[in-house]
Design a protein around this motif. Sequence first.
Motif, PDB file in Angstrom:
ATOM      1  N   UNK A  28       0.832  -1.210   0.000  1.00 24.80           N
ATOM      2  CA  UNK A  28       0.000   0.000   0.000  1.00 24.80           C
ATOM      3  C   UNK A  28       0.862   1.254   0.000  1.00 24.80           C
ATOM      4  N   UNK A  29       1.863   1.271   0.858  1.00 25.00           N
ATOM      5  CA  UNK A  29       2.753   2.429   0.954  1.00 25.00           C
ATOM      6  C   UNK A  29       3.497   2.632  -0.355  1.00 25.00           C
ATOM      7  N   UNK A  30       3.988   1.538  -0.954  1.00 23.87           N
ATOM      8  CA  UNK A  30       4.687   1.645  -2.242  1.00 23.87           C
ATOM      9  C   UNK A  30       3.758   2.168  -3.335  1.00 23.87           C
ATOM     10  N   UNK A  31       2.516   1.719  -3.334  1.00 21.19           N
ATOM     11  CA  UNK A  31       1.554   2.210  -4.320  1.00 21.19           C
ATOM     12  C   UNK A  31       1.351   3.718  -4.157  1.00 21.19           C
ATOM     13  N   UNK A  32       1.273   4.169  -2.919  1.00 16.76           N
ATOM     14  CA  UNK A  32       1.125   5.597  -2.661  1.00 16.76           C
ATOM     15  C   UNK A  32       2.332   6.383  -3.122  1.00 16.76           C
ATOM     16  N   UNK A  33       3.513   5.831  -2.934  1.00 19.05           N
ATOM     17  CA  UNK A  33       4.743   6.513  -3.364  1.00 19.05           C
ATOM     18  C   UNK A  33       4.819   6.648  -4.880  1.00 19.05           C
ATOM     19  N   UNK A  34       4.164   5.723  -5.594  1.00 23.08           N
ATOM     20  CA  UNK A  34       4.199   5.742  -7.058  1.00 23.08           C
ATOM     21  C   UNK A  34       3.215   6.739  -7.671  1.00 23.08           C
ATOM     22  N   UNK A  35       2.332   7.300  -6.859  1.00 24.57           N
ATOM     23  CA  UNK A  35       1.385   8.278  -7.389  1.00 24.57           C
ATOM     24  C   UNK A  35       2.132   9.505  -7.893  1.00 24.57           C
ATOM     25  N   UNK A  36       1.677  10.061  -9.017  1.00 25.23           N
ATOM     26  CA  UNK A  36       2.283  11.320  -9.467  1.00 25.23           C
ATOM     27  C   UNK A  36       2.001  12.421  -8.445  1.00 25.23           C
ATOM     28  N   UNK A  37       2.918  13.346  -8.353  1.00 23.28           N
ATOM     29  CA  UNK A  37       2.763  14.446  -7.394  1.00 23.28           C
ATOM     30  C   UNK A  37       1.562  15.302  -7.778  1.00 23.28           C
ATOM     31  N   UNK A  38       0.808  15.696  -6.781  1.00 25.30           N
ATOM     32  CA  UNK A  38      -0.325  16.593  -6.989  1.00 25.30           C
ATOM     33  C   UNK A  38       0.218  18.016  -6.900  1.00 25.30           C
ATOM     34  N   UNK A  39      -0.022  18.846  -7.910  1.00 24.23           N
ATOM     35  CA  UNK A  39       0.509  20.214  -7.869  1.00 24.23           C
ATOM     36  C   UNK A  39      -0.028  20.994  -6.663  1.00 24.23           C
ATOM     37  N   UNK A  40       0.780  21.897  -6.164  1.00 23.26           N
ATOM     38  CA  UNK A  40       0.383  22.699  -5.003  1.00 23.26           C
ATOM     39  C   UNK A  40      -0.933  23.437  -5.236  1.00 23.26           C
ATOM     40  N   UNK A  41      -1.164  23.903  -6.468  1.00 21.86           N
ATOM     41  CA  UNK A  41      -2.395  24.654  -6.751  1.00 21.86           C
ATOM     42  C   UNK A  41      -3.641  23.773  -6.663  1.00 21.86           C
ATOM     43  N   UNK A  42      -3.474  22.451  -6.658  1.00 18.83           N
ATOM     44  CA  UNK A  42      -4.611  21.540  -6.500  1.00 18.83           C
ATOM     45  C   UNK A  42      -4.883  21.231  -5.026  1.00 18.83           C
ATOM     46  N   UNK A  43      -3.977  21.610  -4.156  1.00 18.52           N
ATOM     47  CA  UNK A  43      -4.137  21.353  -2.721  1.00 18.52           C
ATOM     48  C   UNK A  43      -4.905  22.517  -2.080  1.00 18.52           C
ATOM     49  N   UNK A  44      -6.134  22.660  -2.543  1.00 19.67           N
ATOM     50  CA  UNK A  44      -7.001  23.740  -2.068  1.00 19.67           C
ATOM     51  C   UNK A  44      -8.197  23.134  -1.343  1.00 19.67           C
ATOM     52  N   UNK A  45      -8.859  23.953  -0.582  1.00 24.04           N
ATOM     53  CA  UNK A  45      -9.993  23.485   0.218  1.00 24.04           C
ATOM     54  C   UNK A  45     -11.082  22.853  -0.645  1.00 24.04           C
ATOM     55  N   UNK A  46     -11.294  23.374  -1.842  1.00 20.70           N
ATOM     56  CA  UNK A  46     -12.330  22.831  -2.729  1.00 20.70           C
ATOM     57  C   UNK A  46     -12.044  21.381  -3.122  1.00 20.70           C
ATOM     58  N   UNK A  47     -10.786  20.974  -3.098  1.00 20.00           N
ATOM     59  CA  UNK A  47     -10.410  19.600  -3.454  1.00 20.00           C
ATOM     60  C   UNK A  47     -10.198  18.714  -2.229  1.00 20.00           C
ATOM     61  N   UNK A  48     -10.294  19.282  -1.046  1.00 23.45           N
ATOM     62  CA  UNK A  48     -10.060  18.497   0.161  1.00 23.45           C
ATOM     63  C   UNK A  48     -11.254  17.594   0.436  1.00 23.45           C
ATOM     64  N   UNK A  49     -10.975  16.366   0.822  1.00 25.02           N
ATOM     65  CA  UNK A  49     -12.039  15.394   1.102  1.00 25.02           C
ATOM     66  C   UNK A  49     -12.416  15.496   2.577  1.00 25.02           C
ATOM     67  N   UNK A  50     -13.650  15.889   2.835  1.00 25.25           N
ATOM     68  CA  UNK A  50     -14.148  15.929   4.215  1.00 25.25           C
ATOM     69  C   UNK A  50     -14.386  14.512   4.704  1.00 25.25           C
ATOM     70  N   UNK A  51     -14.124  14.272   5.985  1.00 27.39           N
ATOM     71  CA  UNK A  51     -14.370  12.962   6.569  1.00 27.39           C
ATOM     72  C   UNK A  51     -13.121  12.122   6.711  1.00 27.39           C
ATOM     73  N   UNK A  52     -12.001  12.646   6.249  1.00 22.08           N
ATOM     74  CA  UNK A  52     -10.730  11.939   6.393  1.00 22.08           C
ATOM     75  C   UNK A  52      -9.946  12.560   7.552  1.00 22.08           C
ATOM     76  N   UNK A  53      -9.375  11.722   8.387  1.00 23.81           N
ATOM     77  CA  UNK A  53      -8.543  12.212   9.477  1.00 23.81           C
ATOM     78  C   UNK A  53      -7.284  12.854   8.910  1.00 23.81           C
TER      79      UNK A  53
END
Length: 145
Positions: free
Chosen positions: A23-48
């Motif tokens: 699982x951890x290796x699969x996560x490491x293989x994900x392409x980087x999400x650009x900083x401009x996509x790390x906005x509140x509108x894209x944040x998933x509510x309900x995740x710790x």
Amino acid sequence: MDLQRLIDTFNFLDNWEDRYRLLIDMGRELPALPDEARVEANRVDGCTSNVWLETTVSDETPPRMHFTADSDAFIVKGLVAILLKAYSGKTPQEILDTDIESLFDDLGLSQQLTANRRDGFVAMVKQVRNRAQAIQSGGTAATAD
């Protein structure tokens, strides 16, 4: 790796330490999400953990939905990778028809993850399905949240 191969790989691994490493290796293989996509509108509510999910929709008929996502937690990032394998590139109807609970069970995740991680995964699935429903109804993915 397609979903069936992922299930086979999980079933081949003897213990949960190895599965968590996968699982951890699969996560490491994900392409980087650009900083401009790390906005509140894209944040998933309900995740710790923090999880961001960005959606693009193709101009095809029927449209295909493509997702990019990231998390600040290693195991959750692996769950994000599974979610993307299950949903990205599919039509809204295919997304709505996907039995993600069965996949979760086939991978043995429902028994091994903490309640918080399970709830976070459910929140991610809900957001993807809401966006698919919005597109299916003629709206936009941005209006679904």
